[in-house]
Structure formats: structure tokens, C-alpha cells
Design a protein around this motif. Structure first.
Motif, short mmCIF file in Angstrom:
data_model
loop_
_atom_site.label_atom_id
_atom_site.label_comp_id
_atom_site.label_asym_id
_atom_site.label_seq_id
_atom_site.Cartn_x
_atom_site.Cartn_y
_atom_site.Cartn_z
N GLY A 1 0.92 -1.07 -0.02
CA GLY A 1 -0.23 -0.23 -0.10
C GLY A 1 0.86 1.53 0.06
N PHE A 2 1.98 1.23 0.51
CA PHE A 2 3.09 2.35 0.63
C PHE A 2 3.70 2.41 -0.71
CE2 PHE A 2 3.29 2.43 5.50
CZ PHE A 2 2.87 3.67 5.52
N ILE A 3 4.22 1.60 -1.06
CA ILE A 3 4.93 1.35 -2.36
C ILE A 3 4.33 1.38 -3.75
CG2 ILE A 3 6.90 0.45 -3.54
CD1 ILE A 3 8.07 -0.84 -0.84
N GLY A 4 3.62 0.38 -3.93
CA GLY A 4 2.74 0.22 -4.98
C GLY A 4 1.51 0.94 -5.27
N GLY A 5 0.61 0.54 -4.52
CA GLY A 5 -0.72 1.51 -4.65
C GLY A 5 -0.57 2.81 -3.88
N GLY A 6 0.16 3.12 -3.46
CA GLY A 6 0.55 4.52 -2.69
C GLY A 6 1.35 5.33 -3.61
N LEU A 7 2.77 5.53 -3.18
CA LEU A 7 3.62 6.22 -3.88
C LEU A 7 3.62 6.15 -5.60
CD1 LEU A 7 6.53 6.18 -1.43
CD2 LEU A 7 4.84 7.81 -1.69
N MET A 8 3.75 4.94 -5.96
CA MET A 8 3.87 4.67 -7.43
C MET A 8 2.61 5.21 -8.20
SD MET A 8 5.88 1.17 -7.79
CE MET A 8 6.16 1.11 -9.33
N VAL A 9 1.68 4.95 -7.65
CA VAL A 9 0.22 5.70 -8.25
C VAL A 9 -0.01 7.00 -8.13
CG1 VAL A 9 -2.25 5.11 -8.11
CG2 VAL A 9 -1.01 3.17 -8.00
N LEU A 10 0.56 7.35 -6.81
CA LEU A 10 0.35 9.06 -6.69
C LEU A 10 1.34 9.71 -7.64
CD1 LEU A 10 -0.32 10.95 -4.30
CD2 LEU A 10 1.76 10.74 -3.27
N CYS A 11 2.23 9.19 -8.06
CA CYS A 11 2.96 9.89 -9.01
C CYS A 11 2.28 10.26 -10.22
CB CYS A 11 4.51 9.42 -9.35
SG CYS A 11 5.55 9.32 -8.01
N LEU A 12 1.48 9.03 -10.72
CA LEU A 12 0.65 9.12 -11.77
C LEU A 12 -0.51 10.12 -11.52
CD1 LEU A 12 -0.29 7.96 -14.50
CD2 LEU A 12 -1.44 6.11 -13.53
N GLY A 13 -1.10 9.91 -10.42
CA GLY A 13 -2.21 10.98 -10.15
C GLY A 13 -1.69 12.34 -10.25
N ILE A 14 -0.69 12.87 -9.82
CA ILE A 14 -0.07 14.08 -9.80
C ILE A 14 0.21 14.40 -11.22
CG2 ILE A 14 1.94 15.31 -9.02
CD1 ILE A 14 1.80 14.02 -6.39
N ALA A 15 0.93 13.64 -11.95
CA ALA A 15 1.04 13.84 -13.38
C ALA A 15 -0.23 14.34 -14.15
CB ALA A 15 1.76 12.58 -13.88
N LEU A 16 -1.25 13.27 -13.94
CA LEU A 16 -2.49 13.39 -14.61
C LEU A 16 -3.13 14.67 -14.38
CD1 LEU A 16 -4.14 10.07 -14.73
CD2 LEU A 16 -2.83 11.07 -16.81
N VAL A 17 -3.19 15.04 -12.94
CA VAL A 17 -3.82 16.56 -12.62
C VAL A 17 -3.01 17.63 -13.31
CG1 VAL A 17 -4.22 17.90 -10.59
CG2 VAL A 17 -4.83 15.50 -10.54
N ARG A 18 -1.61 17.53 -13.20
CA ARG A 18 -0.91 18.65 -13.98
C ARG A 18 -1.18 18.69 -15.26
NH1 ARG A 18 5.30 18.65 -12.03
NH2 ARG A 18 5.09 20.62 -12.81
N GLU A 19 -1.21 17.62 -16.05
CA GLU A 19 -1.57 17.53 -17.46
C GLU A 19 -2.91 18.14 -17.87
OE1 GLU A 19 -1.43 16.82 -21.45
OE2 GLU A 19 0.03 16.72 -20.09
#
Length: 168
Positions: free
Chosen positions: A50-68
Motif C-alpha cells: 500500500g505504501f510503495i505500489g498502490g501508494g507512492l507509485m500511483v500517487l506519481c501518476l495521479g499528480i502527473a495527470l492532474v498537472r496534465e
């Protein structure tokens, strides 16, 4: 739906799901509200899906999509890389969490720590869950939180894949 609106919606959803995964993983580390040593926690908890996979790695994608979505104009290769990283993180969270459900928690019976629920059918017999002496209620704790991680990471995979179609 316009791709930028889709990116914002998917990004905010992924950010929310990643925070849910991180909270669930944090709670898995403290069954019974107490801290336990690493040899008293199951391997699947220590792998921190939950920290590494579903958390940080997905959080990076979410932030990139919001910025896009906010006209950041992220290069397409960079956005594709973020999608791949987020998708791999969600898959990691799903597989480790599903394995944690399959194996069951590590607990103490008669003073001996071990995996006493390694048979698949333990989920069908909740009366047996009280056999663990320490941590108390660890089976229901793990089942609830690993189930939450499985559902959240499955949604993360669906959302990541749905956005992949907009990139093609």
C-alpha cells in the motif's frame, strides 16, 4: 469526455485511492493498535504494497495527470512512463495483497509465532480466527485491510488502463 477533463478526473481518483492504500498499509503495521517487531508481522505487510505500489507509485501518476489536465503540457513519453509506473505499482499492490489474504496473518499460538492460516479455506471459517493469542483480532484486521487494498488497487488498475486508451 475531453482528454483533459478525463485526466483531471482520473488523476484525482488515483490520488484519493493512493491515500487510501497508504492508510490501509499503515494500519496493517499496527495490529491491535500496538507496534510489533518485524519478525511478528507477515511478509506481505512488510513488503508494504500500500505504501510503495498502490501508494507512492500511483500517487506519481495521479499528480502527473492532474498537472496534465491543468495545461502543464507534460511530454507524451513522460506521461506514458508515469502511466506504466502507476500501473506496475497497482499490480504490485494487488498481487502482494491478494497473497496476504491467501496466506493469512502471522500470529502467536501457545507462545509460538507462525502462519497458522495458510490454507485457502480459512476465510470461510471466521470462528477459527480467535485462536490467535497475539495480536488479538489480527485475522479480521488483516482480512479487512488486505481486502481494502485489493479493491483499491483493482480500481487503480482500471483507472490507469482507462487513461491508456486516451493516450493511444
Amino acid at each position: 469526455m475531453h482528454p483533459r477533463k478525463c485526466a483531471r478526473w482520473v488523476g484525482l481518483s488515483l490520488i484519493s485511492l493512493s491515500l487510501v492504500c497508504m492508510m490501509a498499509n499503515a494500519l496493517l503495521l499496527v495490529p491491535d493498535g500496538k507496534t510489533w517487531s518485524s519478525d511478528q508481522l507477515s511478509l506481505q505487510v512488510l513488503l508494504m504494497p500500500g505504501f510503495i505500489g498502490g501508494g507512492l507509485m500511483v500517487l506519481c501518476l495521479g499528480i502527473a495527470l492532474v498537472r496534465e489536465a491543468n495545461d502543464y503540457d507534460c511530454p507524451l513519453m513522460s506521461l506514458r512512463f508515469c502511466v506504466i509506473i502507476g500501473l506496475l505499482g497497482a499490480i504490485y499492490c494487488l498481487t502482494v495483497s491478494a497473497e496476504g489474504l491467501r496466506i493469512g496473518p502471522k500470529c502467536s499460538m501457545n507462545g509460538v509465532w507462525g502462519y497458522y492460516f495458510q490454507r485457502d479455506e480459512y476465510l470461510s471459517y471466521p470462528d477459527d480466527w480467535n485462536f490467535c493469542e497475539e495480536p488479538s483480532n489480527v485475522v479480521s484486521w488483516n482480512v479487512t485491510l488486505f481486502s481494502l487494498l485489493v479493491v483499491a488497487s483493482s480500481l487503480e488498475i482500471l483507472l490507469s488502463c482507462s487513461y491508456c486508451f486516451w493516450l493511444l
